[in-house]
Design a protein around this motif. Structure first.
Motif, PDB file in Angstrom:
ATOM      1  N   SER A  37       0.841  -1.336   0.098  1.00 15.56           N
ATOM      2  CA  SER A  37       0.008   0.071   0.010  1.00 15.56           C
ATOM      3  C   SER A  37       0.941   1.161   0.145  1.00 15.56           C
ATOM      4  O   SER A  37       2.172   1.394   0.496  1.00 15.56           O
ATOM      5  N   MET A  38       0.128   2.162  -0.496  1.00 17.79           N
ATOM      6  CA  MET A  38       0.855   3.688  -0.580  1.00 17.79           C
ATOM      7  C   MET A  38      -0.062   4.563  -0.130  1.00 17.79           C
ATOM      8  O   MET A  38      -1.208   4.325  -0.615  1.00 17.79           O
ATOM      9  N   THR A  39      -0.023   5.672   0.565  1.00 22.69           N
ATOM     10  CA  THR A  39      -0.774   6.658   0.939  1.00 22.69           C
ATOM     11  C   THR A  39      -0.289   8.054   0.646  1.00 22.69           C
ATOM     12  O   THR A  39       0.996   8.324   0.625  1.00 22.69           O
ATOM     13  N   VAL A  40      -1.390   8.955   0.077  1.00 20.39           N
ATOM     14  CA  VAL A  40      -0.891  10.296  -0.240  1.00 20.39           C
ATOM     15  C   VAL A  40      -1.816  11.171   0.450  1.00 20.39           C
ATOM     16  O   VAL A  40      -2.775  11.128   0.194  1.00 20.39           O
ATOM     17  N   ASP A  41      -1.450  12.419   1.066  1.00 19.29           N
ATOM     18  CA  ASP A  41      -2.408  13.246   1.775  1.00 19.29           C
ATOM     19  C   ASP A  41      -2.739  14.458   0.973  1.00 19.29           C
ATOM     20  O   ASP A  41      -1.999  14.514  -0.268  1.00 19.29           O
ATOM     21  N   VAL A  42      -3.551  15.193   1.130  1.00 20.60           N
ATOM     22  CA  VAL A  42      -3.805  16.459   0.378  1.00 20.60           C
ATOM     23  C   VAL A  42      -2.875  17.342  -0.002  1.00 20.60           C
ATOM     24  O   VAL A  42      -2.862  17.915  -0.971  1.00 20.60           O
ATOM     25  N   SER A  43      -1.704  17.114   0.861  1.00 17.64           N
ATOM     26  CA  SER A  43      -0.472  18.244   0.231  1.00 17.64           C
ATOM     27  C   SER A  43       0.430  17.625  -0.564  1.00 17.64           C
ATOM     28  O   SER A  43       1.344  18.208  -1.093  1.00 17.64           O
ATOM     29  N   GLY A  44       0.157  16.441  -0.798  1.00 19.45           N
ATOM     30  CA  GLY A  44       1.004  15.659  -1.848  1.00 19.45           C
ATOM     31  C   GLY A  44       2.231  14.787  -1.284  1.00 19.45           C
ATOM     32  O   GLY A  44       2.833  14.191  -2.064  1.00 19.45           O
ATOM     33  N   THR A  45       2.134  14.554   0.136  1.00 21.70           N
ATOM     34  CA  THR A  45       3.129  13.792   0.718  1.00 21.70           C
ATOM     35  C   THR A  45       2.895  12.217   0.627  1.00 21.70           C
ATOM     36  O   THR A  45       1.693  11.959   0.753  1.00 21.70           O
ATOM     37  N   VAL A  46       3.827  11.511   0.102  1.00 23.89           N
ATOM     38  CA  VAL A  46       3.813  10.159  -0.181  1.00 23.89           C
ATOM     39  C   VAL A  46       4.184   9.475   0.982  1.00 23.89           C
ATOM     40  O   VAL A  46       5.453   9.619   1.502  1.00 23.89           O
ATOM     41  N   ARG A  47       3.764   8.188   1.352  1.00 24.11           N
ATOM     42  CA  ARG A  47       4.376   7.276   2.206  1.00 24.11           C
ATOM     43  C   ARG A  47       3.947   5.905   1.640  1.00 24.11           C
ATOM     44  O   ARG A  47       2.969   5.516   1.360  1.00 24.11           O
ATOM     45  N   GLY A  48       4.818   4.781   1.864  1.00 24.07           N
ATOM     46  CA  GLY A  48       4.423   3.533   1.329  1.00 24.07           C
ATOM     47  C   GLY A  48       5.017   3.405  -0.171  1.00 24.07           C
ATOM     48  O   GLY A  48       5.474   4.157  -0.696  1.00 24.07           O
ATOM     49  N   SER A  49       4.837   2.019  -0.485  1.00 21.90           N
ATOM     50  CA  SER A  49       5.242   1.819  -1.645  1.00 21.90           C
ATOM     51  C   SER A  49       4.201   0.819  -2.451  1.00 21.90           C
ATOM     52  O   SER A  49       3.949  -0.176  -1.531  1.00 21.90           O
ATOM     53  N   LEU A  50       3.906   0.616  -3.517  1.00 20.78           N
ATOM     54  CA  LEU A  50       3.264  -0.379  -4.357  1.00 20.78           C
ATOM     55  C   LEU A  50       3.935  -1.525  -5.289  1.00 20.78           C
ATOM     56  O   LEU A  50       3.722  -2.493  -5.234  1.00 20.78           O
ATOM     57  N   SER A  51       5.102  -0.945  -5.720  1.00 22.36           N
ATOM     58  CA  SER A  51       5.811  -1.798  -6.854  1.00 22.36           C
ATOM     59  C   SER A  51       7.217  -1.421  -6.818  1.00 22.36           C
ATOM     60  O   SER A  51       8.000  -1.723  -7.748  1.00 22.36           O
ATOM     61  N   GLY A  52       7.736  -0.976  -5.585  1.00 25.36           N
ATOM     62  CA  GLY A  52       9.403  -0.791  -5.591  1.00 25.36           C
ATOM     63  C   GLY A  52       9.764   0.530  -6.776  1.00 25.36           C
ATOM     64  O   GLY A  52      10.941   0.674  -6.961  1.00 25.36           O
ATOM     65  N   GLY A  53       8.783   1.321  -7.066  1.00 23.02           N
ATOM     66  CA  GLY A  53       9.032   2.443  -8.039  1.00 23.02           C
ATOM     67  C   GLY A  53       8.619   2.291  -9.320  1.00 23.02           C
ATOM     68  O   GLY A  53       8.317   3.349 -10.037  1.00 23.02           O
ATOM     69  N   CYS A  54       7.759   1.093  -9.533  1.00 19.22           N
ATOM     70  CA  CYS A  54       7.418   0.898 -11.275  1.00 19.22           C
ATOM     71  C   CYS A  54       6.242   1.838 -11.281  1.00 19.22           C
ATOM     72  O   CYS A  54       6.110   2.456 -12.590  1.00 19.22           O
ATOM     73  N   VAL A  55       5.144   1.759 -10.543  1.00 22.10           N
ATOM     74  CA  VAL A  55       3.832   2.623 -11.104  1.00 22.10           C
ATOM     75  C   VAL A  55       3.588   3.879 -10.244  1.00 22.10           C
ATOM     76  O   VAL A  55       2.309   4.231 -10.194  1.00 22.10           O
ATOM     77  N   GLU A  56       4.546   4.072  -9.168  1.00 23.33           N
ATOM     78  CA  GLU A  56       4.052   5.195  -8.218  1.00 23.33           C
ATOM     79  C   GLU A  56       3.792   6.453  -8.771  1.00 23.33           C
ATOM     80  O   GLU A  56       2.760   6.925  -8.316  1.00 23.33           O
ATOM     81  N   GLY A  57       4.447   6.853  -9.883  1.00 19.09           N
ATOM     82  CA  GLY A  57       4.157   8.046 -10.522  1.00 19.09           C
ATOM     83  C   GLY A  57       2.587   8.206 -11.046  1.00 19.09           C
ATOM     84  O   GLY A  57       1.719   9.052 -10.594  1.00 19.09           O
ATOM     85  N   ALA A  58       2.282   7.248 -11.579  1.00 19.18           N
ATOM     86  CA  ALA A  58       0.895   6.995 -12.080  1.00 19.18           C
ATOM     87  C   ALA A  58      -0.260   7.114 -11.045  1.00 19.18           C
ATOM     88  O   ALA A  58      -0.963   7.540 -11.358  1.00 19.18           O
ATOM     89  N   VAL A  59       0.253   6.205  -9.951  1.00 17.80           N
ATOM     90  CA  VAL A  59      -0.883   6.067  -8.866  1.00 17.80           C
ATOM     91  C   VAL A  59      -0.799   7.020  -8.079  1.00 17.80           C
ATOM     92  O   VAL A  59      -1.862   7.601  -7.535  1.00 17.80           O
ATOM     93  N   TYR A  60       0.032   7.979  -8.071  1.00 24.17           N
ATOM     94  CA  TYR A  60      -0.045   9.246  -7.230  1.00 24.17           C
ATOM     95  C   TYR A  60      -0.700  10.150  -7.963  1.00 24.17           C
ATOM     96  O   TYR A  60      -1.938  10.695  -7.124  1.00 24.17           O
ATOM     97  N   ASP A  61      -1.033  10.286  -9.224  1.00 24.32           N
ATOM     98  CA  ASP A  61      -2.000  11.207  -9.788  1.00 24.32           C
ATOM     99  C   ASP A  61      -3.188  10.576  -9.788  1.00 24.32           C
ATOM    100  O   ASP A  61      -4.263  11.516  -9.709  1.00 24.32           O
ATOM    101  N   LEU A  62      -3.495   9.287  -9.647  1.00 18.23           N
ATOM    102  CA  LEU A  62      -4.770   8.653  -9.377  1.00 18.23           C
ATOM    103  C   LEU A  62      -5.213   8.962  -8.061  1.00 18.23           C
ATOM    104  O   LEU A  62      -6.343   9.221  -7.905  1.00 18.23           O
ATOM    105  N   CYS A  63      -4.211   8.976  -6.882  1.00 13.46           N
ATOM    106  CA  CYS A  63      -4.875   9.180  -5.813  1.00 13.46           C
ATOM    107  C   CYS A  63      -5.244  10.642  -5.549  1.00 13.46           C
ATOM    108  O   CYS A  63      -6.221  11.246  -4.847  1.00 13.46           O
TER     109      CYS A  63
END
Length: 387
Positions: A37-63
């Motif tokens: 799991s990965m979590t993103v708050d309203v300020s854009g702070t990211v904690r955790g990981s889903l894929s070791g870096g593979c899809v985090e950028g795209a999932v960040y936008d989705l969050c």
């Protein structure tokens, strides 16, 4: 996901809203297991990981989009010639990601499931985003009714200690839920409080074990010498092992390197359900130890479970290098790994996760099981090894 608990608790206390993204399905090669799991708050702070870096950028936008809309989203990220580098999933796998916004009712359920040392299950409805926290004694929901079929399945997954995407028929309705099971951490029991034990405690913690060190000599059973152990016990090793809880997830590492301690505790260990049993010593010490164990009535079948000399042959010499070699052997035994270099094999790098064997702890209190050993089980011995 429990590693996110401190961040979620802080954001909740601050009145901060966040989105949680979770891997609910994986096919092919996937860097991290179901439930990552990965979590993103309203300020854009990211904690955790889903894929070791593979899809985090795209999932960040989705969050961020889910934070704006409030509606949960499930999306698949897969490999193809056209999109592999666009999302970074070049490993050839395919991930199903579920993202939902976390508001006050969800925070309370997450706290119940993640903020406890008890076994717990977190159930999420992949259509509505409703949550259910289930512990052995109670459950808490974020709203709505949960059919008994879903609760029963969650209890089964909790007993098995495995995350799973479940499609469950509930009368005329079909519910698709993701069950994340958080079992109590497995145990690593290290016998002998020496520099190798201190290093192994650090590795054990890193691998997610609850680490206990048992040392018969009170002067060496010093908590300050073993800061990474969760607990330190002053007792004869075989007596402590006979009376403590051991199950198929338990790892037993005998580092005492002294026959008067090694032989009695190994007799107990080899007749227990422990998943891994290892003992430190030279080749000569190992041969002598095995001979003593046979004389004490240990069978060849029982001896086959003994990893001795303990650890993989990595060539290291320091306590830290030795601890890594032991930890690597434990991981290989746990997952059925070959312990060879990846470059020398053709097996999938990310094999399907193997759930821990199910079943209750095996608490033993059976005096007199150590046959053929003339050692007293009285008080802990002195620093010089005598009563």
């Amino acid at each position: 996901m429990r590693d996110l608990a401190p961040h979620l608790a802080r954001w909740h206390a601050e009145g901060n809203v966040c989105a949680v993204a979770t891997v609910v399905g994986a096919r092919g090669s996937a860097p991290l297991p179901l439930g990552a799991s990965m979590t993103v708050d309203v300020s854009g702070t990211v904690r955790g990981s889903l894929s070791g870096g593979c899809v985090e950028g795209a999932v960040y936008d989705l969050c961020m989009a889910v934070l704006d809309s409030g509606a949960p989203v499930r999306q698949t990220f897969g490999y193809s010639d056209s999109d592999a580098f666009a999302v970074g999933l070049t490993c050839g796998g395919e991930l199903d990601i579920f993202v939902q916004r976390i508001d006050e009712p969800h925070y309370r359920v997450l706290a119940a499931a993640l903020g406890t040392s008890e076994p717990a299950a977190l159930v999420r409805d992949l259509r509505t985003g409703a949550m259910l926290a289930l512990t052995p004694g109670a459950f808490l929901t974020s709203g709505g009714e949960w059919p008994e079929a879903v609760i029963g399945r969650a209890r089964s997954q909790l007993a098995a200690g495995a995350d799973e995407l479940c499609v469950i028929g509930c009368g005329d309705e079909v519910r698709e839920v993701f069950v994340a099971a958080f079992a109590a951490p497995p145990r690593m029991i290290v016998f002998g409080a020496n520099v190798f034990a201190a290093a192994l405690c650090r590795v054990g913690r890193l691998l997610g074990y609850h680490v206990t060190v048992c040392e018969a000599r009170p002067a060496f059973a010093d908590r300050t010498r073993l800061p990474d152990a969760h607990e330190v016990v002053a007792d004869w090793p075989h007596r402590y092992l006979r009376g403590t809880a051991v199950d198929s997830r338990t790892v037993l590492c005998v580092l005492t390197h002294d026959p008067k301690f090694d032989i009695p505790v190994l007799i107990e260990a080899l007749r227990s359900p422990a998943g891994y049993i290892g003992a430190m010593g030279s080749r000569r010490a190992d041969a002598e130890r095995r001979a003593r164990l046979r004389e004490a009535g240990v069978t060849e079948t029982e001896l086959a479970a003994l990893h001795s000399p303990i650890g993989l042959e990595l060539g290291g010499r320091t306590p830290e290098e030795t601890a890594i070699a032991i930890g690597a052997e434990i991981v290989a035994a746990r997952h059925g790994g070959s312990a060879r270099s990846l470059s020398a094999t053709q097996r999938p790098i990310h094999a399907p996760a193997r759930p821990w064997p199910a079943g209750p702890d095996f608490a033993r209190a059976q005096p007199g099981r150590s046959r053929g050993v003339s050692i007293s089980a009285g008080d802990p011995v002195s620093s010089h090894g005598t009563r």
